[in-house]
Enzyme design. Sequence first.
Site, short mmCIF file in Angstrom:
data_model
loop_
_atom_site.label_atom_id
_atom_site.label_comp_id
_atom_site.label_asym_id
_atom_site.label_seq_id
_atom_site.Cartn_x
_atom_site.Cartn_y
_atom_site.Cartn_z
CE LYS A 40 66.52 53.98 66.72
NZ LYS A 40 65.17 54.47 66.38
NE ARG B 2 59.86 58.52 47.56
CZ ARG B 2 58.94 58.66 48.51
NH1 ARG B 2 59.28 58.45 49.78
NH2 ARG B 2 57.71 59.00 48.22
CD GLN C 86 59.19 63.15 53.18
OE1 GLN C 86 59.51 62.76 52.07
NE2 GLN C 86 58.50 62.40 54.02
CG HIS D 208 64.77 62.30 66.19
ND1 HIS D 208 64.79 62.28 67.57
CD2 HIS D 208 64.09 61.18 65.82
CE1 HIS D 208 64.16 61.21 68.02
NE2 HIS D 208 63.73 60.53 66.98
CE1 TYR E 202 50.54 58.10 56.94
CE2 TYR E 202 52.88 58.66 57.04
CZ TYR E 202 51.60 58.92 56.58
OH TYR E 202 51.38 59.98 55.77
CD GLN F 44 57.10 61.15 65.97
OE1 GLN F 44 56.50 62.12 65.53
NE2 GLN F 44 58.09 60.58 65.30
#
Length: 274
Positions: free
Chosen positions: A118, A131, A136, A144, A182, A204
Amino acid sequence: MSLSLKSMFHERDPVAEQLPLLGSHVPIIALTLAYLAIVLVIGPIFMRNRKPYNIKKVILIYNFLQVIANCFLCYLTIVTFYTHRAEVPDFGCLTKYPNSPTLEKLNIRVLYAFYLLKVIDYVETIFFVLRKSFKQVSFLHVYHHIMMSTFNYYLGTYYGGMGQYASVLVLNCAVHGFMYTYYFMSALNTKMGLWWKKYITRLQLTHFVLVLLHHSYPLIFRPQCQFPKGLLWFAVVQSFVMLYLFGKFYVRTYLRKAQKAVATDKNDKIIKTN
């Protein structure tokens, strides 16, 4: 704060205190503050007048290692519990296992590995910044990551094992195994990795429902369970919070976009007909 945590977790584990990044509050607080500063302030300023970095190879390696690590932890936990299932009195009330050295070692060692994962997850957000994928770096994403790392620190330091949170570890690692697969396939630019993106969010959401049920069970049906009640209530409340945040994301990202696409298609047909 230390006294309130001790009353909630009941004890400070002597084994966990000897492990790197556990015991002392300083490392996790420093890492979390550095993470927030980098992804919210320093990173955006640094990238303001720069082009996005091409770090595809680094991301591929990172995602591949995350898949291996998460799948291995999930597999190890399930197999060990299944092999020693006779030593688990009640799967609805998982605590510590002083009479089972194997499960006792698993309890803290796997939690410690999960905690380190984590913390390593912070790197993912730094990739977004490098990037220039700032969309995002959402509240859901940052919250989270911080919640998972800091809570696992306190769970390891003060309780010294997974206990009832073994279900969280197994489900979280399973979902992250799919998620990083993914990400890996998307980084390869393969079309195969595109169509099932929304199903990861569904996984999720299912994960949070199962966590909610597993931690509600001892509160309702096993009031004598020795696992700290405060931790059970935290999991229940946190499950509702994550269901709301991820549910909101799912509706906004997939359902509303699908509705807009249908509406646009209908409008196009009307225009062509006219």
